[in-house]
Design a protein around this motif. Structure first.
Motif, mmCIF file in Angstrom:
data_model
loop_
_atom_site.group_PDB
_atom_site.id
_atom_site.type_symbol
_atom_site.label_atom_id
_atom_site.label_comp_id
_atom_site.label_asym_id
_atom_site.label_seq_id
_atom_site.Cartn_x
_atom_site.Cartn_y
_atom_site.Cartn_z
ATOM 1 N N GLU A 370 23.197 49.311 67.434
ATOM 2 C CA GLU A 370 23.811 49.276 66.107
ATOM 3 C C GLU A 370 24.647 48.005 65.931
ATOM 4 O OE1 GLU A 370 25.935 52.872 65.393
ATOM 5 O OE2 GLU A 370 24.155 54.151 65.497
ATOM 6 N N TYR A 371 25.403 47.667 66.953
ATOM 7 C CA TYR A 371 26.206 46.440 66.902
ATOM 8 C C TYR A 371 25.305 45.217 66.734
ATOM 9 C CZ TYR A 371 29.094 42.585 68.652
ATOM 10 O OH TYR A 371 29.747 41.383 68.802
ATOM 11 N N GLU A 372 24.229 45.167 67.503
ATOM 12 C CA GLU A 372 23.313 44.022 67.428
ATOM 13 C C GLU A 372 22.597 43.970 66.083
ATOM 14 O OE1 GLU A 372 20.941 44.688 70.873
ATOM 15 O OE2 GLU A 372 22.373 43.723 72.250
ATOM 16 N N THR A 373 22.370 45.126 65.471
ATOM 17 C CA THR A 373 21.779 45.154 64.133
ATOM 18 C C THR A 373 22.711 44.494 63.121
ATOM 19 O OG1 THR A 373 20.498 47.158 64.582
ATOM 20 C CG2 THR A 373 20.989 46.672 62.272
ATOM 21 N N ALA A 374 24.002 44.814 63.207
ATOM 22 C CA ALA A 374 24.980 44.196 62.306
ATOM 23 C C ALA A 374 25.043 42.689 62.526
ATOM 24 C CB ALA A 374 26.354 44.829 62.518
ATOM 25 N N VAL A 375 24.963 42.264 63.792
ATOM 26 C CA VAL A 375 24.954 40.830 64.103
ATOM 27 C C VAL A 375 23.727 40.167 63.486
ATOM 28 C CG1 VAL A 375 24.750 39.128 65.957
ATOM 29 C CG2 VAL A 375 26.302 41.082 66.223
ATOM 30 N N ALA A 376 22.566 40.800 63.663
ATOM 31 C CA ALA A 376 21.322 40.235 63.127
ATOM 32 C C ALA A 376 21.354 40.137 61.609
ATOM 33 C CB ALA A 376 20.137 41.090 63.574
ATOM 34 N N ALA A 377 22.082 41.061 60.970
ATOM 35 C CA ALA A 377 22.177 41.042 59.510
ATOM 36 C C ALA A 377 23.155 39.985 59.013
ATOM 37 C CB ALA A 377 22.600 42.417 59.001
ATOM 38 N N GLY A 378 23.941 39.407 59.915
ATOM 39 C CA GLY A 378 24.917 38.398 59.513
ATOM 40 C C GLY A 378 26.074 38.962 58.713
ATOM 41 N N ASP A 379 26.371 40.244 58.903
ATOM 42 C CA ASP A 379 27.446 40.911 58.167
ATOM 43 C C ASP A 379 28.676 40.975 59.074
ATOM 44 O OD1 ASP A 379 29.187 42.686 56.907
ATOM 45 O OD2 ASP A 379 27.580 43.973 56.155
ATOM 46 N N GLU A 380 29.620 40.044 58.894
ATOM 47 C CA GLU A 380 30.770 39.952 59.795
ATOM 48 C C GLU A 380 31.630 41.210 59.780
ATOM 49 O OE1 GLU A 380 33.017 36.467 58.967
ATOM 50 O OE2 GLU A 380 31.468 35.085 59.681
ATOM 51 N N LEU A 381 31.806 41.807 58.609
ATOM 52 C CA LEU A 381 32.628 43.017 58.539
ATOM 53 C C LEU A 381 31.947 44.173 59.265
ATOM 54 C CD1 LEU A 381 35.228 44.270 57.495
ATOM 55 C CD2 LEU A 381 34.033 44.839 55.361
ATOM 56 N N SER A 382 30.650 44.305 59.078
ATOM 57 C CA SER A 382 29.912 45.350 59.780
ATOM 58 C C SER A 382 29.947 45.122 61.289
ATOM 59 C CB SER A 382 28.465 45.400 59.287
ATOM 60 O OG SER A 382 27.747 46.443 59.916
ATOM 61 N N VAL A 383 29.837 43.873 61.708
ATOM 62 C CA VAL A 383 29.940 43.551 63.136
ATOM 63 C C VAL A 383 31.298 44.001 63.672
ATOM 64 C CG1 VAL A 383 30.103 41.666 64.808
ATOM 65 C CG2 VAL A 383 28.317 41.625 63.060
ATOM 66 N N HIS A 384 32.345 43.671 62.940
ATOM 67 C CA HIS A 384 33.703 44.035 63.354
ATOM 68 C C HIS A 384 33.843 45.548 63.475
ATOM 69 C CE1 HIS A 384 37.898 43.363 64.026
ATOM 70 N NE2 HIS A 384 38.295 43.901 62.889
ATOM 71 N N PHE A 385 33.355 46.263 62.476
ATOM 72 C CA PHE A 385 33.470 47.720 62.483
ATOM 73 C C PHE A 385 32.653 48.338 63.612
ATOM 74 C CE2 PHE A 385 34.543 48.119 57.666
ATOM 75 C CZ PHE A 385 35.841 47.718 57.942
ATOM 76 N N HIS A 386 31.425 47.872 63.803
ATOM 77 C CA HIS A 386 30.568 48.481 64.820
ATOM 78 C C HIS A 386 30.981 48.087 66.235
ATOM 79 C CE1 HIS A 386 27.990 49.466 61.360
ATOM 80 N NE2 HIS A 386 27.678 50.503 62.110
ATOM 81 N N ASP A 387 31.699 47.006 66.374
ATOM 82 C CA ASP A 387 32.290 46.650 67.662
ATOM 83 C C ASP A 387 33.268 47.747 68.095
ATOM 84 O OD1 ASP A 387 32.958 45.165 69.894
ATOM 85 O OD2 ASP A 387 34.240 43.749 68.814
ATOM 86 N N TYR A 388 34.132 48.162 67.167
ATOM 87 C CA TYR A 388 35.119 49.201 67.476
ATOM 88 C C TYR A 388 34.489 50.594 67.492
ATOM 89 C CZ TYR A 388 39.117 46.102 67.563
ATOM 90 O OH TYR A 388 40.020 45.130 67.923
ATOM 91 N N ASP A 389 33.525 50.821 66.637
ATOM 92 C CA ASP A 389 32.814 52.101 66.632
ATOM 93 C C ASP A 389 32.165 52.349 67.992
ATOM 94 O OD1 ASP A 389 31.419 54.390 65.055
ATOM 95 O OD2 ASP A 389 29.738 53.278 65.914
ATOM 96 N N TRP A 390 31.575 51.322 68.549
ATOM 97 C CA TRP A 390 30.938 51.398 69.864
ATOM 98 C C TRP A 390 31.969 51.783 70.926
ATOM 99 C CZ3 TRP A 390 28.319 46.429 72.304
ATOM 100 C CH2 TRP A 390 27.724 46.769 73.528
ATOM 101 N N ALA A 391 33.109 51.107 70.922
ATOM 102 C CA ALA A 391 34.153 51.414 71.906
ATOM 103 C C ALA A 391 34.641 52.855 71.761
ATOM 104 C CB ALA A 391 35.317 50.440 71.741
ATOM 105 N N ASP A 392 34.804 53.299 70.520
ATOM 106 C CA ASP A 392 35.258 54.671 70.285
ATOM 107 C C ASP A 392 34.273 55.686 70.853
ATOM 108 O OD1 ASP A 392 37.536 53.833 68.964
ATOM 109 O OD2 ASP A 392 36.681 54.074 66.955
ATOM 110 N N GLU A 393 32.982 55.448 70.634
ATOM 111 C CA GLU A 393 31.991 56.440 71.043
ATOM 112 C C GLU A 393 31.883 56.551 72.562
ATOM 113 O OE1 GLU A 393 31.079 58.492 69.073
ATOM 114 O OE2 GLU A 393 31.194 57.572 67.103
ATOM 115 N N VAL A 394 32.137 55.471 73.269
ATOM 116 C CA VAL A 394 32.177 55.554 74.736
ATOM 117 C C VAL A 394 33.304 56.495 75.162
ATOM 118 C CG1 VAL A 394 32.584 54.262 76.860
ATOM 119 C CG2 VAL A 394 31.140 53.282 75.069
#
Length: 469
Positions: A370-394
């Motif tokens: 999911e994080y890499e998808t946001a990166v591929a889309a070039g959406d900086e805000l989505s990247v930022h959010f999914h970076d933290y979402d990933w950490a939370d889910e761990v």
């Protein structure tokens, strides 16, 4: 007196004169902390017991975690000062518990906000403030330290509550009913001598609409609402802005990982999934409230996860707001919390949540993807959010694993049971589908937001393996 060399004495926590003041004894201190602890704990449970409108849900998700954190601090401090530890899982005072039982009996969002944020939290703020003022700043520094943090968080909650209540009581009839409810609760609070047990000669109240009055402390109590056992209503609620609550077609569950869909559309699907996540804390609140026999760590850990899941939904709303998109027009169905709260036991809800968390861990399809998808889309805000979402889910996977391990349930057993629970409760949604048309709204949404045709328009989509986050 000792000659000063100009360096502040006593590590700066107090002057010699302030530290020479006699404050609460250990016995009195513990009595007060037990009452404050019980108040925080019962308010936390009250927030789990109600599933109101979206913005109130967001605040309850935050403040139930604050209450849990405050409880944990208080529990540790009581254990430090008294051995054996006095009972922490039973009310220290029957009148205080009667007040908190009444707060639980709110019948609508205005009453809920008024009871928690207009009566209970202000009284809690007073209890914290008085303790800080009257306890010795040196000998009781550990208590005063955490109370300063708690006081800040309670004050912020009250500020939110005042604004929310103003919005909820624009109608004069609603406002009058809410003031009557506040008066009702205030009488029960006074009967308990406040949160910490401080006696008062009288209570003075005033506001621009009613003037000022003095009410005797010994005013008779009105009949309690808590005359029968409390039964929560865990059917999820949305206000009139929302639609599609029972349209269980949610293509983003499949689109976000579809290999033949461009990154920008998959990213849009991810943001839609994040916004949908509000039904996860709705399911969590129900099993937290119903599972009353668990160790304290269970409630502390899952209260944090509940807040995280609500934050994830808020991340989705922020992403859409930043694009100028009205996210309430997304058919954010309530299927997940509806089927779990109504068609699974409390433990089954917990197990399915863990099974979903585990399904999010593999790198090729989970949170890394999911994080890499946001990166591929070039959406900086989505990247930022999914970076933290990933950490939370761990963290959430660890919370679930620890909780189930305490109950003797293995990872593999939980995943197997989780799939069974998913399939059974998914079938239960059939009875609700007649409430709204089951339509694929995704192609039109993609066209509106991205300005192009969806890559999955006119295509049949497979069913998601586990439908949740």
């Amino acid at each position: 007196m000792t000659k000063s060399i100009g360096i502040p004495e006593l590590a700066g926590v107090a002057t010699y004169a302030q530290a020479a003041r006699i404050g609460y004894s250990v016995e009195e201190n513990v009595k007060r902390l037990l009452r404050i602890h019980w108040t925080e704990r019962r308010l936390m449970q009250t927030m789990w017991a109600h599933l109101p409108v979206w913005e109130v849900k967001c605040a309850l998700a935050l403040d139930q975690w604050y209450c849990a954190e405050h409880c944990d601090w208080l529990r540790r401090r009581v254990k430090e000062m008294r051995h054996p530890t006095p009972p922490l899982d039973q009310p220290p005072n029957s009148e205080l518990d009667a007040f908190l039982e009444e707060v639980l009996r709110a019948q609508n969002p205005p009453e809920l906000v008024a009871g928690i944020y207009g009566v209970a939290f202000p009284a809690l703020r007073e209890a914290y403030f008085n303790h800080i003022q009257h306890s010795n700043p040196l000998v009781d520094h550990p208590t005063r330290r955490f109370m300063r943090f708690a006081l800040l968080e309670v004050a912020e909650a009250i500020e939110w509550g005042e604004k929310a209540l103003a919005a909820l009581t624009r109608d004069e009839t609603v406002a009058a009913a809410v003031w009557e409810w506040r008066d009702h609760l205030q009488l029960y609070l006074e009967s308990a001598k406040g949160i910490a047990g401080d006696p008062k000669i009288s209570v003075q109240e005033g506001d621009g609409r009613r003037g000022t009055r003095i009410r005797p402390l010994e005013a008779p109590l009105p009949p309690p609402r808590a005359s029968e056992p409390f039964t929560p209503d865990f059917e999820p609620q949305r206000d009139e802005r929302f639609h599609g609550l029972y349209n269980f077609e949610f293509p983003p569950h499949v689109v976000y990982s579809a290999p033949d869909v461009p990154a920008d559309e998959r990213n849009l699907a991810l943001l839609s999934k994040r916004t949908l996540e509000m039904d996860v804390p709705e399911a969590m609140a129900s099993f937290l409230f119903e599972r009353k026999d668990q160790p304290w760590q269970f409630y502390l850990d899952y209260s944090r996860q509940l807040w995280d899941e609500a934050r994830h939904a808020m991340m989705g709303t922020v992403a859409f707001e930043s694009r100028g998109v009205d996210w309430t027009q997304i058919p954010l169905n309530v299927g997940f919390s509806l089927r779990l709260n109504g068609h699974a036991t409390a433990q089954e809800r917990q197990i399915l949540l863990y099974a979903i968390e585990q399904s999010l861990m593999p790198g090729e399809t989970g949170k890394r993807f999911e994080y890499e998808t946001a990166v591929a889309a070039g959406d900086e805000l989505s990247v930022h959010f999914h970076d933290y979402d990933w950490a939370d889910e761990v963290l959430h996977a660890q919370i679930g694993r620890s909780a189930l391990k305490r109950e003797g349930i293995t990872r593999d057993e939980a995943i197997r049971k989780g799939q069974e629970i998913h399939e059974r409760t998914w079938q239960a949604l059939e009875q609700y589908k007649s409430r709204e048309p089951q339509v694929n709204w995704w192609p039109g949404f993609v066209k509106k937001v991205l300005g192009k045709e969806s890559a999955v328009a006119n295509k049949s989509l497979p069913e998601a393996r586990i439908v949740g986050e």
